[in-house]
Enzyme design. Structure first.
Site, PDB file in Angstrom:
ATOM      1  N   PRO A   2      52.322  51.579 -32.808  1.00 19.73           N
ATOM      2  CA  PRO A   2      52.467  52.771 -33.578  1.00 19.73           C
ATOM      3  C   PRO A   2      50.689  52.528 -34.750  1.00 19.73           C
ATOM      4  O   PRO A   2      50.767  50.971 -35.012  1.00 19.73           O
ATOM      5  CB  PRO A   2      53.343  52.367 -34.918  1.00 19.73           C
ATOM      6  CG  PRO A   2      54.077  51.233 -33.360  1.00 19.73           C
ATOM      7  CD  PRO A   2      53.392  50.542 -32.814  1.00 19.73           C
ATOM      8  N   GLU A   3      50.735  53.869 -34.904  1.00 13.99           N
ATOM      9  CA  GLU A   3      49.436  53.658 -35.560  1.00 13.99           C
ATOM     10  C   GLU A   3      50.394  54.002 -37.011  1.00 13.99           C
ATOM     11  O   GLU A   3      51.275  54.346 -37.570  1.00 13.99           O
ATOM     12  CB  GLU A   3      48.817  54.903 -35.384  1.00 13.99           C
ATOM     13  CG  GLU A   3      48.183  54.510 -33.883  1.00 13.99           C
ATOM     14  CD  GLU A   3      47.040  55.688 -33.562  1.00 13.99           C
ATOM     15  OE1 GLU A   3      45.962  56.057 -33.670  1.00 13.99           O
ATOM     16  OE2 GLU A   3      46.876  56.032 -31.893  1.00 13.99           O
ATOM     17  N   LYS A  53      49.215  48.629 -41.097  1.00 13.77           N
ATOM     18  CA  LYS A  53      50.055  49.219 -39.451  1.00 13.77           C
ATOM     19  C   LYS A  53      51.503  47.461 -40.589  1.00 13.77           C
ATOM     20  O   LYS A  53      52.015  46.798 -39.403  1.00 13.77           O
ATOM     21  CB  LYS A  53      49.264  48.173 -38.365  1.00 13.77           C
ATOM     22  CG  LYS A  53      48.604  49.710 -37.688  1.00 13.77           C
ATOM     23  CD  LYS A  53      48.274  49.366 -36.535  1.00 13.77           C
ATOM     24  CE  LYS A  53      47.589  50.438 -36.341  1.00 13.77           C
ATOM     25  NZ  LYS A  53      46.721  49.952 -35.057  1.00 13.77           N
ATOM     26  N   ARG A 267      39.944  50.034 -24.173  1.00 16.63           N
ATOM     27  CA  ARG A 267      41.380  51.272 -24.904  1.00 16.63           C
ATOM     28  C   ARG A 267      40.953  52.490 -24.032  1.00 16.63           C
ATOM     29  O   ARG A 267      39.567  52.862 -23.934  1.00 16.63           O
ATOM     30  CB  ARG A 267      41.553  50.768 -26.218  1.00 16.63           C
ATOM     31  CG  ARG A 267      42.697  49.633 -26.095  1.00 16.63           C
ATOM     32  CD  ARG A 267      43.022  49.600 -27.519  1.00 16.63           C
ATOM     33  NE  ARG A 267      43.965  50.252 -27.286  1.00 16.63           N
ATOM     34  CZ  ARG A 267      44.559  50.299 -29.056  1.00 16.63           C
ATOM     35  NH1 ARG A 267      44.725  49.865 -30.379  1.00 16.63           N
ATOM     36  NH2 ARG A 267      45.918  51.179 -29.146  1.00 16.63           N
TER      37      ARG A 267
END
Length: 278
Positions: A2-3, A53, A267
């Site tokens: 999750p960001e 985060k 990524r």
């Protein structure tokens, strides 16, 4: 993973469920914290906050014992669930931490980075110490972001890798990286030190606008008016959510050039070779 905006929305849910409520029961999966379960039970959950985060659950003082904070970082697999106090969610995940109130409960599954610290000692948590400006949880101005561009740690690095560095701007993850670069019209290879003043300001504004939009619109980075049009056309949420991310070979919304998928910092990254030509 999750960001930042997703973590903040999750924290909003946790705060709504158990914030300002007495913790009837606290659960820890790790043996090193088991003795603290009765220590925290009966205390008020004074607040729940996000930092980048990470999630911070604050407990009030009780008697002669001062306040405590449970720090957690979801990492790749951590997940919070909210339920009624007497109903634990059904899942195959491993429960790591839970706060159970009189009406609702918050359950943390699969996360491995959990710490119990005094609030005054949070500055000793390495992840929190190295966080950069955090737009979704703090008031961050364009000037604050521009100052990061001039920092010697960041000015000579390519934006494709830099935007994932939580010490640069907290809360940006993989999909936001692609969307921010597209909004700013910049390639991932560009470096802050090589940008014009106009491009630097454009990038700073893109960072702030897209983080705020993602939080407000629950994960959507695409232009809100375009999203409405795509919804009328019958597009699914995933089809209308992003401008470039996960749209490999599809036409750019602005110029119809096919979106390109590449890999930066190990990524996947997506960009428009026409709109981001600068």
């Amino acid at each position: 993973m999750p960001e930042g905006p997703e973590i903040r929305r999750m924290v909003d849910d946790i705060q709504s469920a158990v914030g300002q409520c007495k913790a009837d029961k606290v659960f820890f999966a790790f043996d090193r914290f088991k003795s603290f379960e009765p220590t925290l039970a009966g205390r008020l959950v004074t607040s729940v906050e996000a930092r980048g985060k990470a999630v911070l659950v604050f407990f009030s003082a009780l008697g002669d014992d001062g306040p405590w904070c449970v720090y957690s970082h979801n990492q790749l697999y951590g997940q919070w669930r909210i339920s009624k106090a007497d109903t634990q969610p059904k899942t195959g995940r491993q429960l790591r931490f839970a706060v159970i109130g009189s009406e609702k409960a918050a359950w943390l599954y699969s996360a491995s980075d959990i710490r119990l610290v005094r609030p005054d000692d949070l500055e000793q948590v390495e992840y929190l110490v190295r966080l950069g400006p955090d737009p979704v949880n703090q008031t961050v101005s364009v000037e604050n972001v521009l100052a990061q561009f001039d920092d010697k740690r960041f000015r000579g690095r390519g934006l494709g890798g830099l935007l994932l560095d939580q010490g640069f701007i907290a809360g940006v993850g993989n999909y936001l990286r692609s969307e921010i670069l597209f909004e700013a019209g910049l390639m991932p290879s560009a470096k802050p030190k090589d940008l014009s003043a106009e491009a630097r300001e454009r990038l700073a504004k893109a960072i702030l606008v897209l983080i705020e939009r993602t939080y407000r619109l629950k994960g959507i980075t695409n232009d809100p008016e375009r999203v409405k049009r795509l919804k009328r056309e019958g597009r699914t949420f995933s089809q209308r959510r992003f401008m470039v991310f996960n749209r490999d070979s599809e036409p750019c919304y602005e110029c119809e050039t096919p979106i390109v998928k590449s890999s930066v910092a190990s990524r996947r990254l997506y960009y428009c070779p026409q709109c981001q030509a600068e």
